[in-house]
Design a protein around this motif. Structure first.
Motif, mmCIF file in Angstrom:
data_model
loop_
_atom_site.group_PDB
_atom_site.id
_atom_site.type_symbol
_atom_site.label_atom_id
_atom_site.label_comp_id
_atom_site.label_asym_id
_atom_site.label_seq_id
_atom_site.Cartn_x
_atom_site.Cartn_y
_atom_site.Cartn_z
ATOM 1 N N UNK A 100 0.822 -1.210 0.000
ATOM 2 C CA UNK A 100 0.000 0.000 0.000
ATOM 3 C C UNK A 100 0.854 1.259 0.000
ATOM 4 N N UNK A 101 0.253 2.366 -0.460
ATOM 5 C CA UNK A 101 0.812 3.714 -0.308
ATOM 6 C C UNK A 101 -0.255 4.597 0.323
ATOM 7 N N UNK A 102 -0.015 5.136 1.516
ATOM 8 C CA UNK A 102 1.142 4.847 2.367
ATOM 9 C C UNK A 102 1.039 3.449 2.985
ATOM 10 N N UNK A 103 2.155 2.970 3.473
ATOM 11 C CA UNK A 103 2.196 1.678 4.147
ATOM 12 C C UNK A 103 1.212 1.658 5.315
ATOM 13 N N UNK A 104 0.494 0.534 5.480
ATOM 14 C CA UNK A 104 -0.467 0.411 6.579
ATOM 15 C C UNK A 104 -0.044 -0.672 7.575
#
Length: 228
Positions: free
Chosen positions: A213-217
């Motif tokens: 993902x963007x941003x990292x979750x």
């Protein structure tokens, strides 16, 4: 979708880490936390080195490199510029490539004019530059790993001193230690015969290498328990 390719520049890589990880890093991690993770994955890489598990070595070293980029982003330091200032195509001490420090008994040379023969931009450029300065055939893999561990400790010390004193000179020392650690990281890669750019492109072919993902979750807890 964001990714790293084998043709990416070092700045591309740093910008990628900022794009993917700056939100969780800023929300959940202090600078000390980021340094701790950089050290954690670097030590896992060195465990792979000791066991001659080169997949474990390269995988963890690249994750450690990503946390190093997070340090740079938190402190607003552009790593490629810090490296070139410290290593302008030559050793930072003897000012030659390949390095002749052992022949000169580590006597530091000053006052020499340094001619930058090649513009160093891509990740592969930096790996090649460090192979030219510090040929992997002149050291053992174990020596390169020990040197990396030494520089990791010196970087941690430099950050701790700066956070305690907030003196500009100490901030400059962080930039020096970031460059020195990077030189040893590329040195380990050269000694173990893996291509950093290709390894990063494989690891980050689709955003965060875990959640994609963007941003990292990824949560703080999941990162803390991540087994590599």
């Amino acid at each position: 979708m964001a990714s790293i390719s084998k043709y990416s520049t070092l700045k591309d890589y740093q910008d990628f880490i900022k794009l993917v990880y700056s939100v969780p890093d800023d929300r959940y991690y202090s600078l000390e936390d980021i340094i701790a993770n950089q050290q954690r994955f670097t030590m896992r890489a060195l465990k792979g080195l000791r066991k001659r598990d080169f997949e474990k070595l390269s995988y963890n070293l690249m994750i450690g490199f990503s946390w190093l980029m997070a340090v740079c982003n938190r402190l607003h330091i552009q790593l490629d510029k810090a490296i070139i200032k410290r290593f302008p195509n030559v050793c930072s001490y003897c000012k030659q490539a390949p390095c002749v420090c052992k022949k000169d008994k580590y006597k530091k040379v000053t006052g020499k004019k340094i001619i930058n023969k090649k513009e160093i931009i891509t990740i592969s450029d930096f790996q090649e530059m460090f192979e030219n300065i510090y040929p992997s055939g002149k050291r053992s893999l174990e020596d390169s790993g020990i040197h990396l561990a030494e520089e990791m400790g010196e970087l941690g010390e430099a950050v701790n001193i700066f956070l305690g004193e907030h003196i500009e000179k100490e901030f400059g020392n962080i930039q020096v230690e970031l460059a020195d650690f990077s030189s040893c990281l590329f040195g380990v890669a050269n000694s173990s015969k893996f291509n950093v750019a290709k390894s990063l492109s494989k690891l980050y072919k689709d955003n965060c290498h875990i959640c994609h993902k963007i941003p990292c979750i990824c949560t703080y807890s999941s990162v803390s328990k991540f087994n590599s």
